[in-house]
Write a protein that holds these residues in place. Structure first.
Motif, PDB file in Angstrom:
ATOM      1  N   ASN A 156       0.814  -1.219   0.000  1.00  0.00           N
ATOM      2  CA  ASN A 156       0.000   0.000   0.000  1.00  0.00           C
ATOM      3  C   ASN A 156       0.850   1.273   0.000  1.00  0.00           C
ATOM      4  O   ASN A 156       0.602   2.204   0.769  1.00  0.00           O
ATOM      5  CB  ASN A 156      -0.942  -0.017   1.218  1.00  0.00           C
ATOM      6  CG  ASN A 156      -2.095   0.959   1.072  1.00  0.00           C
ATOM      7  OD1 ASN A 156      -2.562   1.218  -0.035  1.00  0.00           O
ATOM      8  ND2 ASN A 156      -2.537   1.515   2.183  1.00  0.00           N
ATOM      9  N   ILE A 157       1.849   1.322  -0.877  1.00  0.00           N
ATOM     10  CA  ILE A 157       2.744   2.485  -0.865  1.00  0.00           C
ATOM     11  C   ILE A 157       2.194   3.633  -1.714  1.00  0.00           C
ATOM     12  O   ILE A 157       1.542   3.438  -2.735  1.00  0.00           O
ATOM     13  CB  ILE A 157       4.182   2.130  -1.330  1.00  0.00           C
ATOM     14  CG1 ILE A 157       4.233   1.728  -2.813  1.00  0.00           C
ATOM     15  CG2 ILE A 157       4.808   1.082  -0.433  1.00  0.00           C
ATOM     16  CD1 ILE A 157       5.658   1.661  -3.366  1.00  0.00           C
ATOM     17  N   THR A 158       2.468   4.838  -1.235  1.00  0.00           N
ATOM     18  CA  THR A 158       2.240   6.048  -2.019  1.00  0.00           C
ATOM     19  C   THR A 158       3.579   6.763  -2.166  1.00  0.00           C
ATOM     20  O   THR A 158       4.484   6.604  -1.333  1.00  0.00           O
ATOM     21  CB  THR A 158       1.226   6.993  -1.351  1.00  0.00           C
ATOM     22  OG1 THR A 158       1.748   7.407  -0.084  1.00  0.00           O
ATOM     23  CG2 THR A 158      -0.109   6.298  -1.141  1.00  0.00           C
ATOM     24  N   LEU A 159       3.700   7.524  -3.247  1.00  0.00           N
ATOM     25  CA  LEU A 159       4.952   8.237  -3.499  1.00  0.00           C
ATOM     26  C   LEU A 159       4.611   9.553  -4.180  1.00  0.00           C
ATOM     27  O   LEU A 159       3.758   9.605  -5.073  1.00  0.00           O
ATOM     28  CB  LEU A 159       5.876   7.383  -4.378  1.00  0.00           C
ATOM     29  CG  LEU A 159       7.315   7.867  -4.558  1.00  0.00           C
ATOM     30  CD1 LEU A 159       8.277   6.684  -4.711  1.00  0.00           C
ATOM     31  CD2 LEU A 159       7.454   8.784  -5.767  1.00  0.00           C
ATOM     32  N   LEU A 160       5.301  10.610  -3.741  1.00  0.00           N
ATOM     33  CA  LEU A 160       5.026  11.955  -4.247  1.00  0.00           C
ATOM     34  C   LEU A 160       6.234  12.509  -4.988  1.00  0.00           C
ATOM     35  O   LEU A 160       7.377  12.308  -4.582  1.00  0.00           O
ATOM     36  CB  LEU A 160       4.683  12.895  -3.078  1.00  0.00           C
ATOM     37  CG  LEU A 160       3.543  12.481  -2.136  1.00  0.00           C
ATOM     38  CD1 LEU A 160       3.440  13.456  -0.976  1.00  0.00           C
ATOM     39  CD2 LEU A 160       2.223  12.410  -2.885  1.00  0.00           C
ATOM     40  N   TYR A 161       5.962  13.216  -6.081  1.00  0.00           N
ATOM     41  CA  TYR A 161       6.951  14.086  -6.717  1.00  0.00           C
ATOM     42  C   TYR A 161       6.476  15.506  -6.458  1.00  0.00           C
ATOM     43  O   TYR A 161       5.592  16.012  -7.154  1.00  0.00           O
ATOM     44  CB  TYR A 161       7.032  13.830  -8.220  1.00  0.00           C
ATOM     45  CG  TYR A 161       7.775  12.569  -8.602  1.00  0.00           C
ATOM     46  CD1 TYR A 161       9.158  12.490  -8.452  1.00  0.00           C
ATOM     47  CD2 TYR A 161       7.107  11.472  -9.123  1.00  0.00           C
ATOM     48  CE1 TYR A 161       9.854  11.349  -8.800  1.00  0.00           C
ATOM     49  CE2 TYR A 161       7.792  10.314  -9.484  1.00  0.00           C
ATOM     50  CZ  TYR A 161       9.160  10.265  -9.316  1.00  0.00           C
ATOM     51  OH  TYR A 161       9.840   9.126  -9.670  1.00  0.00           O
TER      52      TYR A 161
ATOM     53  N   PRO B  91      12.068   8.167  -1.955  1.00  0.00           N
ATOM     54  CA  PRO B  91      11.412   7.816  -0.689  1.00  0.00           C
ATOM     55  C   PRO B  91       9.904   7.681  -0.879  1.00  0.00           C
ATOM     56  O   PRO B  91       9.287   8.408  -1.660  1.00  0.00           O
ATOM     57  CB  PRO B  91      11.740   9.010   0.214  1.00  0.00           C
ATOM     58  CG  PRO B  91      11.916  10.163  -0.739  1.00  0.00           C
ATOM     59  CD  PRO B  91      12.504   9.579  -1.995  1.00  0.00           C
ATOM     60  N   ILE B  92       9.305   6.742  -0.164  1.00  0.00           N
ATOM     61  CA  ILE B  92       7.849   6.601  -0.215  1.00  0.00           C
ATOM     62  C   ILE B  92       7.226   7.525   0.839  1.00  0.00           C
ATOM     63  O   ILE B  92       7.856   7.861   1.845  1.00  0.00           O
ATOM     64  CB  ILE B  92       7.404   5.141  -0.006  1.00  0.00           C
ATOM     65  CG1 ILE B  92       7.876   4.588   1.347  1.00  0.00           C
ATOM     66  CG2 ILE B  92       7.902   4.271  -1.147  1.00  0.00           C
ATOM     67  CD1 ILE B  92       7.335   3.197   1.670  1.00  0.00           C
ATOM     68  N   ALA B  93       5.976   7.935   0.577  1.00  0.00           N
ATOM     69  CA  ALA B  93       5.272   8.817   1.514  1.00  0.00           C
ATOM     70  C   ALA B  93       4.531   8.024   2.576  1.00  0.00           C
ATOM     71  O   ALA B  93       4.397   8.473   3.723  1.00  0.00           O
ATOM     72  CB  ALA B  93       4.305   9.714   0.742  1.00  0.00           C
ATOM     73  N   SER B  94       4.038   6.851   2.200  1.00  0.00           N
ATOM     74  CA  SER B  94       3.326   6.001   3.160  1.00  0.00           C
ATOM     75  C   SER B  94       3.359   4.565   2.668  1.00  0.00           C
ATOM     76  O   SER B  94       3.753   4.291   1.526  1.00  0.00           O
ATOM     77  CB  SER B  94       1.874   6.475   3.330  1.00  0.00           C
ATOM     78  OG  SER B  94       1.158   6.350   2.112  1.00  0.00           O
ATOM     79  N   GLY B  95       2.927   3.659   3.532  1.00  0.00           N
ATOM     80  CA  GLY B  95       2.991   2.238   3.202  1.00  0.00           C
ATOM     81  C   GLY B  95       4.318   1.644   3.628  1.00  0.00           C
ATOM     82  O   GLY B  95       5.082   2.265   4.390  1.00  0.00           O
ATOM     83  N   ALA B  96       4.611   0.444   3.170  1.00  0.00           N
ATOM     84  CA  ALA B  96       5.838  -0.251   3.584  1.00  0.00           C
ATOM     85  C   ALA B  96       6.372  -1.112   2.448  1.00  0.00           C
ATOM     86  O   ALA B  96       5.614  -1.612   1.614  1.00  0.00           O
ATOM     87  CB  ALA B  96       5.571  -1.118   4.808  1.00  0.00           C
TER      88      ALA B  96
ATOM     89  N   THR C   3      -1.694   4.986 -14.415  1.00  0.00           N
ATOM     90  CA  THR C   3      -1.683   6.241 -13.643  1.00  0.00           C
ATOM     91  C   THR C   3      -1.489   6.010 -12.144  1.00  0.00           C
ATOM     92  O   THR C   3      -2.243   6.503 -11.316  1.00  0.00           O
ATOM     93  CB  THR C   3      -2.965   7.066 -13.890  1.00  0.00           C
ATOM     94  OG1 THR C   3      -4.123   6.264 -13.564  1.00  0.00           O
ATOM     95  CG2 THR C   3      -3.057   7.503 -15.332  1.00  0.00           C
ATOM     96  N   GLY C   4      -0.445   5.243 -11.821  1.00  0.00           N
ATOM     97  CA  GLY C   4      -0.041   5.064 -10.432  1.00  0.00           C
ATOM     98  C   GLY C   4      -0.835   4.077  -9.622  1.00  0.00           C
ATOM     99  O   GLY C   4      -0.693   4.015  -8.402  1.00  0.00           O
ATOM    100  N   SER C   5      -1.687   3.287 -10.275  1.00  0.00           N
ATOM    101  CA  SER C   5      -2.481   2.282  -9.573  1.00  0.00           C
ATOM    102  C   SER C   5      -2.399   0.947 -10.310  1.00  0.00           C
ATOM    103  O   SER C   5      -2.271   0.916 -11.538  1.00  0.00           O
ATOM    104  CB  SER C   5      -3.959   2.704  -9.488  1.00  0.00           C
ATOM    105  OG  SER C   5      -4.108   3.906  -8.768  1.00  0.00           O
TER     106      SER C   5
END
Length: 236
Positions: free
Chosen positions: A7-12, A53-58, A210-212
């Motif tokens: 369940n990772i999220t990542l931001l630019y 780096p990821i914003a959330s998840g593991a 698109t990121g999913s």
């Protein structure tokens, strides 16, 4: 389970590039990520290798949470990447490029054995051993990038667009070698726009849009999925 992305999220900046992606790679598998340009495939790879780096998840590897681990320490754990665009060192010889892949290792005998393994997989590299990386053809540079990653003796080999810019005959050759690397015991996670080759070689695969993740299944199942065929295989 060798690799688990949970369940990772990542931001630019303010743009969210990955939206709660979850996938896993079992030991001994070839797993493919396919999708269009901008789908988040390479971003997922950079998250696994520690380059973003990821914003959330593991992210867990061999049961260990590596979400905040530095990229170089992930190499030590056994995650090695052949990056998109190959990234060979143009002013270094083939041998020096391969030696750079083993920079975290101190076992001279093992390094020598792995270099022979690379030359067994890629005889062309042995022929070019004293040639500078920047003077190689595109196909030879791709071989060098994969060989350099193998010099880290990876438990998990990350391949980002290994067929990019290659002629069809070379694409076939590269994927034959990827299959052989896997048969020799290396687990592979491959990001690839050439869905036909990737799905025909992969044990399992995921489709990114698109990121999913929008689909997952065996390589064979996705190869014959009507929606995948229409979107990625040029078959209506």
């Amino acid at each position: 389970m060798l690799l688990e992305i949970d369940n990772i999220t990542l931001l630019y900046g303010r743009i969210q590039a990955l939206h709660g992606i979850s996938l896993h790679v079992n030991e001994g598998e070839i797993v493919a990520l396919i999708g269009a340009n901008g789908a988040g495939k390479s971003t997922t790879m950079r998250a696994v290798s520690g380059l973003r780096p990821i914003a959330s998840g593991a992210i867990r590897f061999n049961g260990e949470d590596i979400s905040k681990l530095r990229a170089d320490l992930r190499v030590v754990r056994g995650i090695c990447q052949s990056p998109e665009g190959r990234g060979v060192f143009p002013g270094m010889t083939v041998r020096e490029n391969l030696e750079m892949g083993a920079y975290m290792r101190r076992d001279a005998a093992g390094i020598a054995a792995d270099m022979e393994r690379v030359f067994g997989l890629f005889p062309r590299l042995q022929e070019r051993i004293r040639q500078q990386g920047g003077t190689l053809s595109g196909g030879e540079q791709q071989m060098l990038a994969v060989g350099r990653a193998l010099m880290g003796r990876p438990k998990l080999l990350l391949l980002d667009e290994p067929s990019m810019g290659l002629a069809p005959m070379l694409i076939q050759q590269i994927f034959n070698i990827i299959t052989e690397i896997n048969k020799q015991g290396t687990t592979v996670l491959v990001v690839e726009q050439n869905a036909q080759q990737a799905l025909s070689r992969a044990h399992r695969a995921y489709v990114l849009e698109t990121g999913s993740i929008v689909k997952e299944g065996t390589g064979a199942d996705l190869l014959h999925d009507p929606a995948v065929k229409a979107a990625y295989l040029g078959v209506a």
